[in-house]
Design a protein around this motif. Sequence first.
Motif, PDB file in Angstrom:
ATOM      1  N   ALA A  34     -16.162   3.261   5.948  1.00 39.03           N
ATOM      2  CA  ALA A  34     -15.501   2.428   4.933  1.00 39.03           C
ATOM      3  C   ALA A  34     -16.520   1.533   4.226  1.00 39.03           C
ATOM      4  O   ALA A  34     -16.499   1.400   2.996  1.00 39.03           O
ATOM      5  CB  ALA A  34     -14.394   1.600   5.572  1.00 39.03           C
ATOM      6  N   ARG A  35     -17.420   0.963   4.970  1.00 37.03           N
ATOM      7  CA  ARG A  35     -18.455   0.105   4.371  1.00 37.03           C
ATOM      8  C   ARG A  35     -19.408   0.914   3.499  1.00 37.03           C
ATOM      9  O   ARG A  35     -19.824   0.464   2.433  1.00 37.03           O
ATOM     10  CB  ARG A  35     -19.218  -0.641   5.463  1.00 37.03           C
ATOM     11  N   ARG A  36     -19.778   2.101   3.961  1.00 35.85           N
ATOM     12  CA  ARG A  36     -20.684   2.956   3.173  1.00 35.85           C
ATOM     13  C   ARG A  36     -20.038   3.371   1.855  1.00 35.85           C
ATOM     14  O   ARG A  36     -20.676   3.349   0.803  1.00 35.85           O
ATOM     15  CB  ARG A  36     -21.072   4.206   3.969  1.00 35.85           C
ATOM     16  N   SER A  55      -5.335   3.923  10.078  1.00 39.90           N
ATOM     17  CA  SER A  55      -6.332   2.911  10.445  1.00 39.90           C
ATOM     18  C   SER A  55      -7.551   2.919   9.520  1.00 39.90           C
ATOM     19  O   SER A  55      -8.083   1.854   9.188  1.00 39.90           O
ATOM     20  CB  SER A  55      -6.744   3.056  11.909  1.00 39.90           C
ATOM     21  N   PHE A  56      -8.009   4.082   9.082  1.00 42.53           N
ATOM     22  CA  PHE A  56      -9.150   4.120   8.172  1.00 42.53           C
ATOM     23  C   PHE A  56      -8.782   3.518   6.818  1.00 42.53           C
ATOM     24  O   PHE A  56      -9.521   2.708   6.258  1.00 42.53           O
ATOM     25  CB  PHE A  56      -9.678   5.545   7.987  1.00 42.53           C
ATOM     26  N   ALA A  62      -8.982  -3.642   3.627  1.00 43.90           N
ATOM     27  CA  ALA A  62      -9.608  -4.903   4.045  1.00 43.90           C
ATOM     28  C   ALA A  62     -10.907  -5.165   3.283  1.00 43.90           C
ATOM     29  O   ALA A  62     -11.338  -6.321   3.162  1.00 43.90           O
ATOM     30  CB  ALA A  62      -9.876  -4.883   5.546  1.00 43.90           C
ATOM     31  N   LEU A  63     -11.516  -4.108   2.750  1.00 47.58           N
ATOM     32  CA  LEU A  63     -12.759  -4.245   1.974  1.00 47.58           C
ATOM     33  C   LEU A  63     -12.491  -4.387   0.476  1.00 47.58           C
ATOM     34  O   LEU A  63     -13.413  -4.328  -0.332  1.00 47.58           O
ATOM     35  CB  LEU A  63     -13.678  -3.055   2.246  1.00 47.58           C
ATOM     36  N   GLY A  64     -11.218  -4.572   0.107  1.00 43.84           N
ATOM     37  CA  GLY A  64     -10.886  -4.852  -1.286  1.00 43.84           C
ATOM     38  C   GLY A  64     -10.296  -3.707  -2.080  1.00 43.84           C
ATOM     39  O   GLY A  64     -10.007  -3.860  -3.261  1.00 43.84           O
ATOM     40  N   THR A  84       0.160  -0.550  10.084  1.00 40.60           N
ATOM     41  CA  THR A  84      -0.514  -1.059   8.892  1.00 40.60           C
ATOM     42  C   THR A  84       0.494  -1.509   7.845  1.00 40.60           C
ATOM     43  O   THR A  84       1.691  -1.308   7.991  1.00 40.60           O
ATOM     44  CB  THR A  84      -1.409   0.028   8.253  1.00 40.60           C
ATOM     45  N   SER A  85      -0.031  -2.055   6.765  1.00 30.67           N
ATOM     46  CA  SER A  85       0.818  -2.434   5.629  1.00 30.67           C
ATOM     47  C   SER A  85       0.458  -1.613   4.387  1.00 30.67           C
ATOM     48  O   SER A  85       0.817  -1.981   3.275  1.00 30.67           O
ATOM     49  CB  SER A  85       0.657  -3.929   5.344  1.00 30.67           C
TER      50      SER A  85
END
Length: 172
Positions: A34-36, A55-56, A62-64, A84-85
């Motif tokens: 996700a960060r990459r 979950s992914f 969460a990273l926008g 999750t939402s």
Amino acid sequence: MWQYNESYYSRGRSRGIAGALGSIVSGLSQTYLARRLTSKFGSGRVLEIGFGDGSFLEKMAALGWEADGIETSDTAIEMAREKTSINVEKGEITELDLEESSYDLVIMRHVLEHMDNPDRALARTYEILCPNGAVFIAVPNIESVEAKIAGDEWFHLDPAYHKTHYSPQTIR
């Protein structure tokens, strides 16, 4: 439409310490990816096709990212809604009424090999991409060292669920 139940999602999961470690490694791997992806593509609107438990996709949110998911499995949708939402919808990419040029990133992690018509799914995926959008695809590699060592016992061979097997040459 392919449908997977709870037994599919629990396959290969260990209990006890091994299961806990597997969950930790999976979570770290998802966070890293996700960060990459965010580092490379920024943020925007993302669609994950075949999101499993969500979950992914939640990590992407969460990273926008504005995160949406589509899934054919009632079990997966239920798990994602409990955990999750994220915005989730049931159906196949080729059948849903998705707006063209509406996603900056489309993610297909270990889903293409499950599809009856992957070419049609990819064509539709490109229709819903924004100009300069990207598609991230991950599939098992039938020519991998792991596959060669394991032979008929390779976990990803999975003829009950995998309709197509890919190599670096065939995925192009």
